[in-house]
Design a protein around this motif. Sequence first.
Motif, PDB file in Angstrom:
ATOM      1  N   TRP A 118       0.723  -1.067  -0.062  1.00  0.00           N
ATOM      2  CA  TRP A 118       0.032   0.027  -0.083  1.00  0.00           C
ATOM      3  C   TRP A 118       0.762   1.318   0.029  1.00  0.00           C
ATOM      4  O   TRP A 118       2.092   1.249   0.716  1.00  0.00           O
ATOM      5  N   LEU A 119       0.559   2.305  -0.606  1.00  0.00           N
ATOM      6  CA  LEU A 119       1.159   3.605  -0.588  1.00  0.00           C
ATOM      7  C   LEU A 119       0.882   4.019   0.488  1.00  0.00           C
ATOM      8  O   LEU A 119      -0.175   4.799   0.867  1.00  0.00           O
ATOM      9  N   HIS A 120       1.782   3.990   1.382  1.00  0.00           N
ATOM     10  CA  HIS A 120       1.596   4.582   2.868  1.00  0.00           C
ATOM     11  C   HIS A 120       1.744   6.233   2.949  1.00  0.00           C
ATOM     12  O   HIS A 120       1.164   6.631   3.607  1.00  0.00           O
ATOM     13  N   ASN A 121       2.909   6.538   2.341  1.00  0.00           N
ATOM     14  CA  ASN A 121       3.240   8.026   2.502  1.00  0.00           C
ATOM     15  C   ASN A 121       4.086   8.503   1.229  1.00  0.00           C
ATOM     16  O   ASN A 121       4.806   7.677   0.636  1.00  0.00           O
ATOM     17  N   ARG A 122       4.102   9.862   0.816  1.00  0.00           N
ATOM     18  CA  ARG A 122       4.646  10.460  -0.317  1.00  0.00           C
ATOM     19  C   ARG A 122       5.302  11.638  -0.076  1.00  0.00           C
ATOM     20  O   ARG A 122       4.387  12.523   0.374  1.00  0.00           O
ATOM     21  N   ARG A 123       6.531  11.605  -0.383  1.00  0.00           N
ATOM     22  CA  ARG A 123       7.167  13.241  -0.337  1.00  0.00           C
ATOM     23  C   ARG A 123       7.595  13.402  -1.698  1.00  0.00           C
ATOM     24  O   ARG A 123       8.592  12.618  -2.258  1.00  0.00           O
ATOM     25  N   ASP A 124       7.313  14.609  -2.423  1.00  0.00           N
ATOM     26  CA  ASP A 124       7.753  15.120  -3.609  1.00  0.00           C
ATOM     27  C   ASP A 124       8.760  16.169  -3.619  1.00  0.00           C
ATOM     28  O   ASP A 124       8.511  17.131  -2.965  1.00  0.00           O
ATOM     29  N   LEU A 125       9.846  15.845  -3.656  1.00  0.00           N
ATOM     30  CA  LEU A 125      11.133  16.950  -3.485  1.00  0.00           C
ATOM     31  C   LEU A 125      11.180  17.527  -4.711  1.00  0.00           C
ATOM     32  O   LEU A 125      12.450  18.295  -4.899  1.00  0.00           O
ATOM     33  N   SER A 130       4.418  -6.908   6.455  1.00  0.00           N
ATOM     34  CA  SER A 130       5.869  -7.172   7.375  1.00  0.00           C
ATOM     35  C   SER A 130       6.438  -5.777   7.732  1.00  0.00           C
ATOM     36  O   SER A 130       7.284  -5.770   8.540  1.00  0.00           O
ATOM     37  N   GLY A 131       6.023  -4.555   7.186  1.00  0.00           N
ATOM     38  CA  GLY A 131       6.637  -3.399   7.450  1.00  0.00           C
ATOM     39  C   GLY A 131       6.681  -2.482   6.494  1.00  0.00           C
ATOM     40  O   GLY A 131       5.884  -2.222   5.520  1.00  0.00           O
ATOM     41  N   ILE A 132       7.606  -1.298   6.548  1.00  0.00           N
ATOM     42  CA  ILE A 132       7.702  -0.241   5.591  1.00  0.00           C
ATOM     43  C   ILE A 132       8.976  -0.104   4.909  1.00  0.00           C
ATOM     44  O   ILE A 132       9.974  -0.448   5.771  1.00  0.00           O
ATOM     45  N   VAL A 133       9.050  -0.039   3.742  1.00  0.00           N
ATOM     46  CA  VAL A 133      10.202   0.408   3.003  1.00  0.00           C
ATOM     47  C   VAL A 133      10.192   1.645   2.085  1.00  0.00           C
ATOM     48  O   VAL A 133       9.348   1.892   1.690  1.00  0.00           O
ATOM     49  N   GLN A 134      11.270   2.453   1.910  1.00  0.00           N
ATOM     50  CA  GLN A 134      11.129   3.511   1.260  1.00  0.00           C
ATOM     51  C   GLN A 134      11.525   3.236  -0.301  1.00  0.00           C
ATOM     52  O   GLN A 134      12.600   2.671  -0.437  1.00  0.00           O
ATOM     53  N   LEU A 135      10.707   3.785  -1.095  1.00  0.00           N
ATOM     54  CA  LEU A 135      11.065   3.498  -2.599  1.00  0.00           C
ATOM     55  C   LEU A 135      11.454   4.995  -3.102  1.00  0.00           C
ATOM     56  O   LEU A 135      10.971   6.097  -2.505  1.00  0.00           O
ATOM     57  N   VAL A 136      12.497   4.992  -3.773  1.00  0.00           N
ATOM     58  CA  VAL A 136      12.840   6.553  -4.514  1.00  0.00           C
ATOM     59  C   VAL A 136      12.490   6.224  -6.202  1.00  0.00           C
ATOM     60  O   VAL A 136      12.964   5.407  -6.573  1.00  0.00           O
ATOM     61  N   VAL A 137      12.051   7.360  -6.375  1.00  0.00           N
ATOM     62  CA  VAL A 137      11.838   7.382  -7.908  1.00  0.00           C
ATOM     63  C   VAL A 137      12.253   8.871  -8.439  1.00  0.00           C
ATOM     64  O   VAL A 137      11.725   9.815  -8.021  1.00  0.00           O
ATOM     65  N   ARG A 138      12.846   8.615  -9.459  1.00  0.00           N
ATOM     66  CA  ARG A 138      13.719   9.820 -10.108  1.00  0.00           C
ATOM     67  C   ARG A 138      12.842  10.310 -11.419  1.00  0.00           C
ATOM     68  O   ARG A 138      12.025   9.381 -11.960  1.00  0.00           O
ATOM     69  N   SER A 139      12.882  11.474 -11.801  1.00  0.00           N
ATOM     70  CA  SER A 139      12.046  12.037 -12.897  1.00  0.00           C
ATOM     71  C   SER A 139      12.500  11.413 -14.419  1.00  0.00           C
ATOM     72  O   SER A 139      11.527  11.394 -15.256  1.00  0.00           O
ATOM     73  N   ASP A 140      13.293  10.443 -14.424  1.00  0.00           N
ATOM     74  CA  ASP A 140      13.774   9.985 -15.538  1.00  0.00           C
ATOM     75  C   ASP A 140      13.186   8.592 -15.876  1.00  0.00           C
ATOM     76  O   ASP A 140      13.289   7.620 -16.529  1.00  0.00           O
ATOM     77  N   SER A 141      12.381   7.851 -14.427  1.00  0.00           N
ATOM     78  CA  SER A 141      11.797   6.789 -14.443  1.00  0.00           C
ATOM     79  C   SER A 141      10.502   6.835 -15.160  1.00  0.00           C
ATOM     80  O   SER A 141       9.819   7.639 -14.928  1.00  0.00           O
ATOM     81  N   ALA A 142      10.045   5.581 -15.527  1.00  0.00           N
ATOM     82  CA  ALA A 142       8.771   5.430 -16.041  1.00  0.00           C
ATOM     83  C   ALA A 142       7.707   5.339 -15.076  1.00  0.00           C
ATOM     84  O   ALA A 142       6.500   5.841 -15.317  1.00  0.00           O
TER      85      ALA A 142
END
Length: 591
Positions: A26-33, A45-57
């Motif tokens: 589930w998309l728990h939280n999002r921070r757009d920098l 099982s818990g939470i993991v941080q995903l990082v998505v850069r502008s060049d990613s689809a």
Amino acid sequence: MHRYRSHTCGELRTTDVDTDVRLSGWLHNRRDLGGVIFVDLRDNSGIVQLVVRSDSAAYEPLSDLPKETVIRADGRVLKRLAENVNPELPTGEIEVQVSEIEVLGSCDPLPFSVFPEEKVNEETRLTYRFLDLRRQRMHRNILLRSAVIASIRQKMTDRGFLDLQTPILSATSPEGARDFLVPSRLHAGKFYALPQAPQQFKQLLMVSGFDRYFQIAPCFRDEDSRADRSPGEFYQLDVEMSFAEQEDVFQVIEQVFVELFTEFAPDRETTSPFPRIAYRDALARYGTDKPDLRAKLELVDVSHLFRDSEFRAFAGKHVRALPVPGCSDKPRSFFDQLGAFAVERGAQGLAWVRIDDNGQFTGPIAKFLTENVAQQLIAEVKGEPGTAVFFGAGDETDVAKVMSEVRVEAAKRADLFEANAYRFCWIVDFPMYERNDDGAIEFSHNPFSMPQGGLEALKTQDPLEILAWQYDIVCNGVELSSGAVRNHSPEIMYEAFRIAGYPKEQVDREFGGMVRAFHYGAPPHAGVAPGVDRIVMLLADEPNIRETIAFPLNQNAQDLLMGAPTEVSEDRLKELHLSVRKPPSKGSQAR
């Protein structure tokens, strides 16, 4: 790679760095920098941080997806820079750089926030319980409940107890609450009852030779809700032992509970053996048969000192004193606030005095105490200089109720309370019988208990003086369980029920299966049934039992998520040989 995930969110560590992974959650939280999006992805099982850069689809889709959308994310595990490590998360040393996502489950606008956890009324929480259970506190409570039950099963099995199941559809049983009835389609006009407890069946298992039984048993009682009682249904650790006396049950349960509470609350002290407190002593010393022993104070009955007193507030009334040592430096607000607490609990006020350095009483009612009464009172409460004595006066039952709560509150305010401990005790020697409001003799506790003194006591003693081999287990002021040494003799059972107004024919009719079994070689046996919901409530440090149950009914015994109870069709009623007769509405009564 698996269609949905190669790993769970909570298991990734630095050993997985440079590994390609697939995660779902589930998309728990999002921070757009700006140019970089950080997403917290959550699963069981818990939470993991995903990082998505502008060049990613995945960048554009993740920019707009609402919280609680279910997604699949593919990417590579990276080690975080030292300054970006999150020590609050087990996965806080890594992040996953996302290359691709897939939406697996879209999410409508939320009725309340899952994260951050805003305050929401209970009606809304229960209506959307599936969302409420996603919130971290509730999710943690349910995981704790599962782990506690698994641990209990293992501990009981290790001690030679068999995990056996008993019927859900059965006959009515006198457990002290209303039954839930189930109409029979095949037997017109007859009903099954959902079990208030597996009482008779577990005793029959002992007669059948199984020796040691336990079950995480569902129980059903049509009773009102309280903070520590869920309406409708609850679960208990149901236990029975053959060839056992009271102390045999105590030893097993104390071992299990000390291990259990130490396992799940290692930062809180849990010790054994548990104190054994007679029922009448508990009422006298604590004002309740559910004492919170973390409070290191006791009540003293001083009614006799004021029987002929000219102090009209106390004269001829039941008077309980609560001595609180170490109050020489307490400000007036300490006394006023305790008085206000007593009034909130139903008292008209809370009188008090304090012993000064000369051994004399000071305070609002000191002038009403004669020298003789004052000296006797000091002796009764074992007062020392600095001891404050609070008084409750009036009807015995009302005074005991209020002063039992004042005792705990005073201990907290006077630093005489062990906040970081579980304090268990056994309440023993319950009266076998009591008088009801109509003056008739009835069972005061479990009717299948063995009276102390057996048949001779039933035939020769005043019923109200007979004690039973019955016991409760209490922890921190919460009753966890009732239990008893069982009556396994038909002769004693007939006599015990006769005293409570049950003729032999009624006993045979209502409890025929068990009484019949007792004629064919019944072993002495004893048991107990601690409430699982209340155990988890204590371990989770929750004040309300509904916070430890996945799908509880509300205080009005309604399931707001599923809409129960519901009406049924006329065809179904006809099939069950039933017709519904509703009470008149309040409006029609008024007319």
